[in-house]
Design an enzyme around this catalytic site. Structure first.
Site, mmCIF file in Angstrom:
data_model
loop_
_atom_site.group_PDB
_atom_site.id
_atom_site.type_symbol
_atom_site.label_atom_id
_atom_site.label_comp_id
_atom_site.label_asym_id
_atom_site.label_seq_id
_atom_site.Cartn_x
_atom_site.Cartn_y
_atom_site.Cartn_z
ATOM 1 N N HIS A 246 -3.936 4.586 4.320
ATOM 2 C CA HIS A 246 -5.038 3.616 4.315
ATOM 3 C C HIS A 246 -6.247 4.213 3.582
ATOM 4 O O HIS A 246 -6.793 3.607 2.664
ATOM 5 C CB HIS A 246 -5.418 3.242 5.743
ATOM 6 C CG HIS A 246 -6.693 2.474 5.831
ATOM 7 N ND1 HIS A 246 -6.827 1.204 5.339
ATOM 8 C CD2 HIS A 246 -7.918 2.829 6.320
ATOM 9 C CE1 HIS A 246 -8.082 0.789 5.534
ATOM 10 N NE2 HIS A 246 -8.750 1.758 6.123
ATOM 11 N N TYR B 179 2.959 5.811 11.430
ATOM 12 C CA TYR B 179 3.297 4.458 11.869
ATOM 13 C C TYR B 179 4.220 3.685 10.931
ATOM 14 O O TYR B 179 4.499 2.515 11.164
ATOM 15 C CB TYR B 179 2.017 3.649 12.130
ATOM 16 C CG TYR B 179 1.025 3.656 10.978
ATOM 17 C CD1 TYR B 179 1.214 2.822 9.876
ATOM 18 C CD2 TYR B 179 -0.091 4.484 10.991
ATOM 19 C CE1 TYR B 179 0.310 2.828 8.829
ATOM 20 C CE2 TYR B 179 -1.002 4.489 9.944
ATOM 21 C CZ TYR B 179 -0.796 3.662 8.868
ATOM 22 O OH TYR B 179 -1.684 3.654 7.834
ATOM 23 N N ARG C 209 0.854 -1.183 0.000
ATOM 24 C CA ARG C 209 0.000 0.000 0.000
ATOM 25 C C ARG C 209 0.890 1.233 0.000
ATOM 26 O O ARG C 209 1.446 1.600 1.039
ATOM 27 C CB ARG C 209 -0.893 -0.028 1.242
ATOM 28 C CG ARG C 209 -2.150 0.827 1.146
ATOM 29 C CD ARG C 209 -2.804 0.983 2.509
ATOM 30 N NE ARG C 209 -2.057 1.931 3.325
ATOM 31 C CZ ARG C 209 -2.007 1.914 4.653
ATOM 32 N NH1 ARG C 209 -2.645 0.990 5.348
ATOM 33 N NH2 ARG C 209 -1.309 2.825 5.300
HETATM 34 C C1 LIG Z 1 -15.338 -5.783 10.546
HETATM 35 C C2 LIG Z 1 -14.598 -4.504 10.415
HETATM 36 N N1 LIG Z 1 -13.789 -4.116 11.403
HETATM 37 C C3 LIG Z 1 -13.100 -2.957 11.317
HETATM 38 C C4 LIG Z 1 -13.213 -2.159 10.224
HETATM 39 C C5 LIG Z 1 -12.415 -0.850 10.104
HETATM 40 N N2 LIG Z 1 -11.426 -0.997 9.061
HETATM 41 C C6 LIG Z 1 -11.647 -0.580 7.819
HETATM 42 S S1 LIG Z 1 -10.424 -1.022 6.784
HETATM 43 C C7 LIG Z 1 -9.561 -1.789 8.007
HETATM 44 C C8 LIG Z 1 -8.255 -2.454 7.697
HETATM 45 C C9 LIG Z 1 -8.420 -3.462 6.618
HETATM 46 O O1 LIG Z 1 -7.157 -3.924 6.228
HETATM 47 P P1 LIG Z 1 -6.993 -4.952 5.032
HETATM 48 O O2 LIG Z 1 -7.993 -6.042 5.174
HETATM 49 O O3 LIG Z 1 -5.579 -5.329 4.962
HETATM 50 O O4 LIG Z 1 -7.414 -4.139 3.738
HETATM 51 P P2 LIG Z 1 -6.736 -2.843 3.135
HETATM 52 O O5 LIG Z 1 -7.419 -1.678 3.742
HETATM 53 O O6 LIG Z 1 -5.291 -2.890 3.441
HETATM 54 O O7 LIG Z 1 -7.000 -2.929 1.674
HETATM 55 C C10 LIG Z 1 -10.227 -1.680 9.211
HETATM 56 C C11 LIG Z 1 -9.752 -2.221 10.484
HETATM 57 C C12 LIG Z 1 -14.087 -2.594 9.211
HETATM 58 N N3 LIG Z 1 -14.298 -1.860 8.106
HETATM 59 N N4 LIG Z 1 -14.742 -3.763 9.319
#
Ligand SMILES: Cc1ncc(C[n+]2csc(CCOP(=O)(O)OP(=O)(O)O)c2C)c(N)n1
Ligand SMILES: Cc1ncc(C[n+]2csc(CCOP(=O)(O)OP(=O)(O)O)c2C)c(N)n1
Ligand SMILES: [Mg+2]
Ligand SMILES: [Mg+2]
Lengths: 326, 361, 326, 361
Positions: free
Chosen positions: D260, D269, D256
């Site tokens: 985020h 971080y 990435r």
């Molecule tokens: C069930 C749930 N918990 C928490 C969140 C908050 N949240 C949104 S994105 C994220 C991180 C997701 O990381 P990843 O699966 O690696 O996907 P990326 O964003 O890196 O594409 C979090 C914790 C959420 N959307 N859904």
């Protein structure tokens, strides 16, 4: 004494308990280096170490379940769920386990944990980031449900929640996180977990609200005052166990009651308050109860959010309506 | 370009269904005192189990989940644990619980519909029976984390079924435990059935032990009807965890010889012939054959054990049946450390109607 | 016409829809050869094949999520959750997805699914097998919540639920599954999903109940009749959307209202009914509303279950109390 | 006795970070038209992405999740799908969605806070963006099951992140899919971060692809910044599924490069130096090097493409900004097929206050 936002007050309360009670630990997604997506845990991992401020994998059910295991073994976990819309995967652990571990074991094992989560809308957040599930949690026997409405209440109520020997769900109104600052004395003084606060005294009508909606209710009261309507405004603060006496006393005085709730109307917590007034305060009522609620629709995305949320205009409208009645 | 990673899931059995010992069996796994202890505990479990079913059939107990044929698993696990370790059992793990100190009376009181049955005098810190399938793995993960954080040399053990490995809770908790390297052992009692759902409708995997691969932890498959291998695998995993080596997943292969619970009728969905065939591999007879052949166990000892077990069970049943119900107040007394003032009215309502026959307690 | 128990009526309705709509399929734990733990799907896999009556792995969240995917692609999945106490792992899929797929996509994708589950206590079942989570589901915008109280209503309402183009939660009172038989015409005639039924007409007081509690309310009405108190008894049947008109009309006539609910009192669905009466029927009320509910305690195991559940004595007591008032 | 089972997770890369092609690359994976299509789609995605961020920064868009550096994943997946297949994307998968027909305007409308942005004109049957992490895997499993049951030769594809693989939903749905052998492909965009949580705090596993082992399905790891390998792996998995070969899990290794979301500040971080280093492996420049070296792509073409993309994006932005909000009625109109009579009052209340400024719409 310091001028703090609500989220800063949460941070102070967490720091206070981490410092004074070695059993307290925090766990959640991104609460470590990042300090949580709203910075509620800012600096705490640095200060108390990664063993007491624990970044978890992305799994709310496991976080809640692990918190239960920790609590049963004598720790006092304070878990952060990133938004209250992501509490649902943890519901099973909350309802089937956390809330009943003490009862199931007749007191042998207990579950002194806190679940913190930002709650509610009003900040034009993305999808699923503006939920208000408090009624579901308040319906669950064995859980306490607390929603602060100011920095000082957040500080004092969170201390109480962490110190409580049973599970507490602590929902922080996202829209208030940085809305205003308030003097908060970081002296470790907790507030009671079974008390509704009278936020404004008045004669004509009782407005009952909690969290973000308290400020809409207060704003409505201000505007109604100019029309000569004197509102009493009650901050529920602790939904469960509910201090219905304070509400009933107020309704006895005013004879009118308008309940404001951001969550969808049907079977929301406002219904419980209305039911209690209808059961125990009926003879005080000079006019029908009114609820000003989110509609029974899916919380809209940002552009229609304002059409959904109870507004000062809607609250004032309901108050005027109730004043006209009978 | 093509590089990759490999994984291997080992399977262990020391004692064959015929009672023959594999020559590779480690000496410490066949210490006579150890085996006699396992044997006695299994027999005790089975005696209890049979009586509980009989009680249910005669209307004296609620729904009960028998562990018939799977006794080696719980007994081996409990015997490899220390009292200060923590067990998070499912509803089928009284074998393990009895050995850890839960009394038969407590278990009967629980299945009789009384929460006091989960207020174990010993061990005070074990979790109660877990009914929502799979959820106990997270409790054990949390407990293990508490032990690790406090620097205690304690291990948390969760037991669940083959069906339980399909739940998200099982996986997400094991993954978390792997991540944190906490002292956790998860034991899957693969008794081949989740109520009427056969093992192959739960997962397309060749083994359940390989689910450990997804959590980055060690997984091993054991003949769960071989008390010797089962005890050995449990001990290795528990001591590894105690020494800071992190979690292990153990799949214990067994077979549910009875109904799922007393509310179930397994003849509806499975061939009794297969069950009879599987019964030949059950753990108690198997270990007895071995002990007999080694001269470690006699007919006389067997008779005495049967007698002792029967007597203990009878005493427990008597005590259970003599347990008066709690009053209405118990519902309120244990909900919170202190009953909130706001619930006073409800307490009074319950009291009022308790005496008017509002309940059946 | 056949004399059927409630669970047999459920079976007939499922068979009817499987036979007449190729898009309908059933999925759940042990619903195939075993016919479900309560035999609601008895014989259906044999009759319609394993592709339409699908045994699933033990994973409620995945079952609900898969049902959503199926529904969006044009099937009409009817999922069985073994007991309503095991709905909680599926809550996230229900609340965050099933209930809002249509709205999120502005009608592009829809979710015509049904979640069936045995609900409530009264059968001395094991732990976690006697839950009543209907209020949480009724609070969720986009879900319909239906609880039948008789074989005929189970048949007609389940047909309607399956045919409904949106998600419906259908909670079957476990205690009524085999309590009594009733003539049910297996003619494919659905009942309306937005109607409360007047189960007994009366002048003096309105009793509102649903599911298993309807029969306690009727029994209380019988016993009160001997004291000269004439109860009208309303079977809510569909909690959401609620036909409040039928309830309000009745209260207008009787002036008194007692709401009976098996679930824990606080923020249960009875509170919503009470709130509506207090808002829109206040001037009809001759006495304070009363709720007879499960207490705000963990549903007890079998031996104390009777102390928890609203009983005829408690209902009659509340009615007498309301008759004495004012 | 010790027998066992073995598993292997393969890793694939054809195009190195320097743009050199592995000699083992299959010919059909490097068809010029195919690669030019992938290249154009990636460039289009990035152009859109950059503009969306700029809009957010100037207050004209809500929170937005950039796919910077991960464009090859979505583009490769979508290019291997047929229009009748079904995509269940996360919030970071507009690369795949744009190629499948979702318009830039629709995506902007969505992130601008308007549900109409999920009412794709094309493809009508794809799922909308999924925010609750991991839940979309079950939707794809159900869709795949529907396809299989109806005998349709369609495949369902879900994309999620590395963090998403920690959820119970991811695992339990994949396990169910494995059990049922449905035509499903699950793609993990392993961009090494779940907001601030690094990959190694999500799971102790060596790979994420090995999570497939727990579900009894095939798992493979691919360099997700190598569009050629990524497209090839996606095609194999999708065509295997279409042919009845069951589910596959693909872990696509990427990074990435951005925050985020626009609500995040990754400098809090992680070390910008590492990000710079990772940027050197990004997929677009890598494929361009290869295309340039093979004479398949010129400076002139690059200029034209940049121009076309910029123009398309500008048109989309203009259309987005010109989209008036819905009225209050939209909240009610799409809740059910028909609004229940009981909600008439609420509708009227909303109408009344809509005109009195009760909303900000
Ligand atoms: C069930 C749930 N918990 C928490 C969140 C908050 N949240 C949104 S994105 C994220 C991180 C997701 O990381 P990843 O699966 O690696 O996907 P990326 O964003 O890196 O594409 C979090 C914790 C959420 N959307 N859904
Ligand atoms: C979450 C959840 N869903 C459903 C049930 C109902 N149920 C009780 S036991 C069982 C089967 C469990 O099978 P398995 O995990 O193999 O354990 P076993 O009973 O064979 O020991 C089911 C479906 C439950 N208790 N919990
Ligand atoms: Mg099993
Ligand atoms: Mg990621």
């Amino acid at each position: 004494m310091a001028e703090l936002t609500l989220v800063e007050a949460v941070n102070r309360a967490l720091a206070h308990e981490l410092e004074h009670d070695p059993a307290v630990l925090l766990l959640g997604e991104d609460i470590g280096v990042n300090g949580g997506v709203f910075r509620a845990t800012l600096g705490l991992q640095q200060r108390f170490g990664a063993a007491r401020v624990v970044d978890t994998p992305l799994a709310e059910a496991a976080i809640a379940g692990a918190a239960i295991g920790m609590a049963a073994m004598g720790l006092k976990p304070v878990m952060e769920i990133q938004f209250s819309g992501f509490i649902y995967p943890a519901m099973d652990q909350l309802i089937n386990h956390a809330s009943r571990l003490r009862n199931r074991t007749r007191g042998r094992l207990t579950c002194p944990m806190v679940l913190r989560a930002p709650n509610g809308g009003g900040i034009h957040a993305p999808e699923h980031h503006s939920e208000s599930p408090e009624a579901m949690l308040a319906h669950t026997p064995g859980l306490r449900v607390v929603i602060p409405s100011s920095p000082a209440r957040a500080y004092g109520l969170l201390l109480a929640a962490i110190r409580d020997p049973d599970p507490v769900v602590f929902l922080e109104p996202t829209r208030l996180y940085r809305l205003f600052k308030q003097d908060v004395v970081d002296d470790g003084e907790a507030l009671p977990l079974d008390t509704c606060f009278v936020s404004r005294e008045g004669r004509d009508v009782t407005l009952v609200a909690w969290g973000g909606m308290l400020h809409e209710a207060l704003a409505a009261a201000d505007s109604l005052a100019q029309e000569g309507v004197d509102c009493e405004v009650i901050d529920v603060a602790t939904l469960k166990p509910l201090d219905s006496e304070t509400i009933l006393r107020s309704v006895e005085k005013t004879g009118r009651c308008v309940i404001v709730q951001e969550a969808a109307r049907t079977a929301g917590f406002g219904a419980e308050i209305a039911a209690i007034v209808a059961e125990r305060g009926l003879y005080s009522l000079l006019a029908p109860l009114e609820r000003v609620c989110g509609y029974d629709v899916v919380m809209p995305l940002a552009r229609l959010e304002g059409q959904y949320l109870p507004s000062v205009a809607r609250i004032a409208g309901a108050v005027r309506h109730t004043m006209e009645a009978a | 370009m093509n590089a990759g990673v490999s994984f291997r899931i080992d399977f262990f059995r020391f004692l064959s269904a015929e009672g023959d010992l594999d020559p590779s069996t480690p000496a410490e796994a066949i210490e006579p005192e150890l085996l006699l202890g396992l044997y006695r505990a299994m027999a005790r479990t089975r005696a209890y189990d049979g009586k509980a079913i009989a009680l249910q059939r005669t209307g004296k107990l609620g729904t009960f989940a028998s562990s018939l044929g799977q006794e080696a698993i719980g007994v081996a696990v409990a015997s490899a644990m220390r009292s200060e370790d923590m067990l998070a059992p499912s509803y089928r793990d009284h074998g393990a619980q009895l050995l850890r100190g839960m009394t038969m009376v407590e278990n009967l009181v629980y299945w009789g519909g009384d929460e006091r049955g989960s207020d174990y005098a010993v061990p005070r810190h074990d979790f109660p029976i877990c009914v929502p399938v799979g959820t106990q793995v997270a409790h054990a993960t949390g407990a293990a984390c508490a032990f690790k954080l406090r620097g205690e040399k304690r291990v948390a053990v969760a037991i669940l079924g083959d069906g339980g490995t399909s739940t998200g809770d099982f996986y997400s908790a094991l993954n978390m435990a792997g991540c944190w390297g906490v002292p956790l052992v998860v034991v899957v009692n693969n008794n081949q059935w989740a109520i009427s759902t056969p093992r192959e409708l739960e997962s397309a995997t060749a083994t359940l032990a390989q689910k450990a691969v997804a959590a980055g932890v060690e997984g091993r498959q054991v003949d769960g009807n071989d008390a010797i291998a089962m005890r050995h695998a449990a001990r290795l995993a528990i001591e590894k965890a105690r020494a800071g080596g992190g979690p292990t997943l153990i799949e214990a292969l067994s077979y549910r010889l009875g109904d799922h619970t007393t509310a179930d009728d397994a003849t509806r969905y499975r061939d009794p012939e297969i069950v009879r065939r599987e019964a030949a591999k059950e753990p108690i007879g198997r270990l007895r054959k071995y002990l007999n052949a080694r001269g470690l166990w006699s007919e006389e000892q067997e008779r005495r054990l049967a007698n002792d077990c029967a007597e203990e069970v009878e005493r427990a049943v008597a005590a259970y049946l003599a347990t008066p119900p709690e009053t209405f107040a118990a519902m309120f007394d244990h909900l919170f450390a202190r009953l909130p003032e706001s619930m006073r009215d409800q307490y009074e309502e319950a009291r009022r109607f308790a005496s008017k026959g509002g309940g059946d307690g």
